[in-house]
Design a protein around this motif. Structure first.
Motif, mmCIF file in Angstrom:
data_model
loop_
_atom_site.group_PDB
_atom_site.id
_atom_site.type_symbol
_atom_site.label_atom_id
_atom_site.label_comp_id
_atom_site.label_asym_id
_atom_site.label_seq_id
_atom_site.Cartn_x
_atom_site.Cartn_y
_atom_site.Cartn_z
ATOM 1 N N ILE A 131 -2.803 -72.347 -21.866
ATOM 2 C CA ILE A 131 -2.901 -70.942 -22.256
ATOM 3 C C ILE A 131 -1.631 -70.495 -22.968
ATOM 4 O O ILE A 131 -1.633 -69.560 -23.768
ATOM 5 C CB ILE A 131 -3.179 -70.060 -21.016
ATOM 6 N N GLY A 132 -0.538 -71.199 -22.716
ATOM 7 C CA GLY A 132 0.721 -70.867 -23.363
ATOM 8 C C GLY A 132 0.721 -71.076 -24.865
ATOM 9 O O GLY A 132 1.627 -70.613 -25.562
ATOM 10 N N SER A 133 -0.289 -71.763 -25.380
ATOM 11 C CA SER A 133 -0.401 -71.985 -26.819
ATOM 12 C C SER A 133 -1.005 -70.795 -27.552
ATOM 13 O O SER A 133 -1.049 -70.780 -28.780
ATOM 14 C CB SER A 133 -1.248 -73.234 -27.096
ATOM 15 N N LEU A 134 -1.464 -69.800 -26.805
ATOM 16 C CA LEU A 134 -2.133 -68.650 -27.418
ATOM 17 C C LEU A 134 -1.084 -67.622 -27.842
ATOM 18 O O LEU A 134 -0.912 -66.576 -27.231
ATOM 19 C CB LEU A 134 -3.135 -68.041 -26.429
ATOM 20 N N ARG A 135 -0.405 -67.913 -28.926
ATOM 21 C CA ARG A 135 0.731 -67.103 -29.353
ATOM 22 C C ARG A 135 0.326 -65.752 -29.935
ATOM 23 O O ARG A 135 1.187 -64.894 -30.163
ATOM 24 C CB ARG A 135 1.567 -67.882 -30.368
ATOM 25 N N ASN A 136 -0.964 -65.544 -30.215
ATOM 26 C CA ASN A 136 -1.430 -64.254 -30.737
ATOM 27 C C ASN A 136 -2.133 -63.418 -29.679
ATOM 28 O O ASN A 136 -2.637 -62.327 -29.969
ATOM 29 C CB ASN A 136 -2.376 -64.475 -31.923
ATOM 30 N N LEU A 137 -2.161 -63.903 -28.439
ATOM 31 C CA LEU A 137 -2.865 -63.209 -27.360
ATOM 32 C C LEU A 137 -2.176 -61.891 -27.036
ATOM 33 O O LEU A 137 -0.977 -61.853 -26.744
ATOM 34 C CB LEU A 137 -2.917 -64.094 -26.115
ATOM 35 N N VAL A 138 -2.941 -60.796 -27.077
ATOM 36 C CA VAL A 138 -2.420 -59.459 -26.795
ATOM 37 C C VAL A 138 -2.862 -58.994 -25.406
ATOM 38 O O VAL A 138 -2.096 -58.351 -24.683
ATOM 39 C CB VAL A 138 -2.895 -58.458 -27.870
ATOM 40 N N LEU A 139 -4.108 -59.323 -25.032
ATOM 41 C CA LEU A 139 -4.651 -58.907 -23.737
ATOM 42 C C LEU A 139 -5.158 -60.105 -22.968
ATOM 43 O O LEU A 139 -5.917 -60.927 -23.496
ATOM 44 C CB LEU A 139 -5.802 -57.919 -23.930
ATOM 45 N N LEU A 140 -4.766 -60.189 -21.688
ATOM 46 C CA LEU A 140 -5.318 -61.175 -20.766
ATOM 47 C C LEU A 140 -5.792 -60.445 -19.524
ATOM 48 O O LEU A 140 -4.998 -59.809 -18.822
ATOM 49 C CB LEU A 140 -4.258 -62.217 -20.382
ATOM 50 N N ASP A 141 -7.088 -60.518 -19.254
ATOM 51 C CA ASP A 141 -7.660 -59.900 -18.053
ATOM 52 C C ASP A 141 -8.248 -60.999 -17.177
ATOM 53 O O ASP A 141 -9.251 -61.618 -17.538
ATOM 54 C CB ASP A 141 -8.740 -58.885 -18.435
ATOM 55 N N VAL A 142 -7.610 -61.243 -16.036
ATOM 56 C CA VAL A 142 -8.095 -62.250 -15.081
ATOM 57 C C VAL A 142 -8.320 -61.603 -13.716
ATOM 58 O O VAL A 142 -8.261 -62.253 -12.671
ATOM 59 C CB VAL A 142 -7.107 -63.422 -14.959
ATOM 60 N N SER A 143 -8.583 -60.318 -13.698
ATOM 61 C CA SER A 143 -8.770 -59.592 -12.449
ATOM 62 C C SER A 143 -10.015 -60.069 -11.710
ATOM 63 O O SER A 143 -10.936 -60.638 -12.288
ATOM 64 C CB SER A 143 -8.876 -58.090 -12.735
ATOM 65 N N HIS A 144 -10.012 -59.839 -10.397
ATOM 66 C CA HIS A 144 -11.171 -60.159 -9.547
ATOM 67 C C HIS A 144 -11.572 -61.634 -9.641
ATOM 68 O O HIS A 144 -12.721 -61.966 -9.915
ATOM 69 C CB HIS A 144 -12.353 -59.247 -9.885
ATOM 70 N N ASN A 145 -10.585 -62.488 -9.428
ATOM 71 C CA ASN A 145 -10.827 -63.922 -9.322
ATOM 72 C C ASN A 145 -10.199 -64.421 -8.019
ATOM 73 O O ASN A 145 -10.026 -63.635 -7.075
ATOM 74 C CB ASN A 145 -10.253 -64.645 -10.546
ATOM 75 N N GLN A 146 -9.839 -65.688 -7.983
ATOM 76 C CA GLN A 146 -9.242 -66.260 -6.776
ATOM 77 C C GLN A 146 -7.926 -66.966 -7.109
ATOM 78 O O GLN A 146 -7.564 -67.972 -6.510
ATOM 79 C CB GLN A 146 -10.232 -67.238 -6.119
ATOM 80 N N LEU A 147 -7.221 -66.420 -8.074
ATOM 81 C CA LEU A 147 -5.968 -67.019 -8.530
ATOM 82 C C LEU A 147 -4.861 -66.867 -7.491
ATOM 83 O O LEU A 147 -4.670 -65.799 -6.923
ATOM 84 C CB LEU A 147 -5.523 -66.363 -9.832
ATOM 85 N N LYS A 148 -4.115 -67.952 -7.291
ATOM 86 C CA LYS A 148 -2.964 -67.921 -6.403
ATOM 87 C C LYS A 148 -1.661 -67.849 -7.195
ATOM 88 O O LYS A 148 -0.614 -67.534 -6.639
ATOM 89 C CB LYS A 148 -2.958 -69.145 -5.490
ATOM 90 N N HIS A 149 -1.744 -68.159 -8.464
ATOM 91 C CA HIS A 149 -0.568 -68.083 -9.317
ATOM 92 C C HIS A 149 -0.992 -67.948 -10.770
ATOM 93 O O HIS A 149 -2.144 -68.190 -11.114
ATOM 94 C CB HIS A 149 0.311 -69.330 -9.152
#
Length: 261
Positions: A131-149
């Protein structure tokens, strides 16, 4: 005539319009699979919106849509994404909210033009390091998942302005988040965070909105961090600007972003 065949036949009158406009609208069409005609249109397609259907699979042949800029597949039954998604080199918006995704393929990192990635309401336990390759990314929405980091590579998404990660199980943020000088909004309510990167307020020079409700972090902790006063000044400036322009305000605008213990 089978169900899928009859559905495709009923689309006959729309195909010419799709080919001309490049916009395919299939919202709320009770589809279990994408019509094959969509893929056959290939480079003519710029927007595909199949939100609120019953799609269980994205065909690998999605790679045929080489000019696709907006792919919206929220509120379906998708459990996986084909690796060929990485071949959609023109993609700027990818919306996959409200599915059943357990993971995201590494190939998402090939979407170098991507500006908005929305994955809210799935079952993700991690995000790919690519995901670090997405140099033009303005918005990231990962809400309501099961992420620990969140991956440390996120700190290489230098265009990021908004990260929404509320309602996960995140325990700690990577120090590399401090690389995001353009970050304006960081929403992490309902996580297990006990601390923030030490230099978050100093290095994230654009940060105006920070929300940490329903986390162990207290306002006292924030106030003790380096350059908290600079962040607070930016936050209040944003509020004052809204007032000066007579934008309707609600109590939330004066929210400090954490729960008072």
């Amino acid at each position: 005539m089978g169900c899928c065949a009859s559905k495709e036949a009923s689309l006959g009158g729309k195909v010419a319009k799709w080919r001309t406009t490049g916009i395919i609208g299939l919202r709320d069409s009770n589809l279990k699979a994408l019509p094959t005609i969509v893929l056959e249109l290939g480079a003519a397609v710029r927007t595909l919106d199949a939100t609120s259907n019953k799609l269980v699979k994205i065909p690998a042949e999605i790679e045929c849509l080489v000019s696709l800029q907006r792919l919206m597949l929220a509120e379906n039954l998708l459990e996986s994404i084909p690796s060929t998604i990485g071949l959609l080199q023109s993609l700027k918006v990818l919306t996959l909210d409200g599915n059943k995704l357990l993971s995201i393929p590494q190939e998402v990192g090939l979407l170098v033009r991507l500006e908005r990635l929305s994955l809210s309401g799935n079952f993700l336990s991690s995000l790919p390091d690519t995901i670090g390759s997405l140099r033009n990314l303005v918005l990231l929405d990962v809400s309501h998942n099961q992420l620990k980091h969140l991956p440390a590579s996120l700190g290489s998404c230098f265009a990021l302005e908004e990260v929404v990660g509320n309602a996960n199980m995140i325990e700690e943020l990577p120090a590399t988040l401090c690389n995001l000088a353009r970050l304006k909004s960081l929403i992490l309510d309902g996580n297990k965070l006990v601390k923030l990167p030490v230099h978050l307020f100093r290095d994230c020079k654009s940060l105006q909105t920070l929300s940490l409700h329903a986390t162990p972090i207290t306002i006292e902790q924030l106030q003790e961090m380096d350059d908290y006063a600079l962040f607070e000044a930016r936050r209040r400036k944003k509020i004052d600007k809204r007032i000066d322009t007579n934008v309707l305000m609600n109590a939330g605008y004066f929210d400090e972003g954490v729960d008072r213990k």
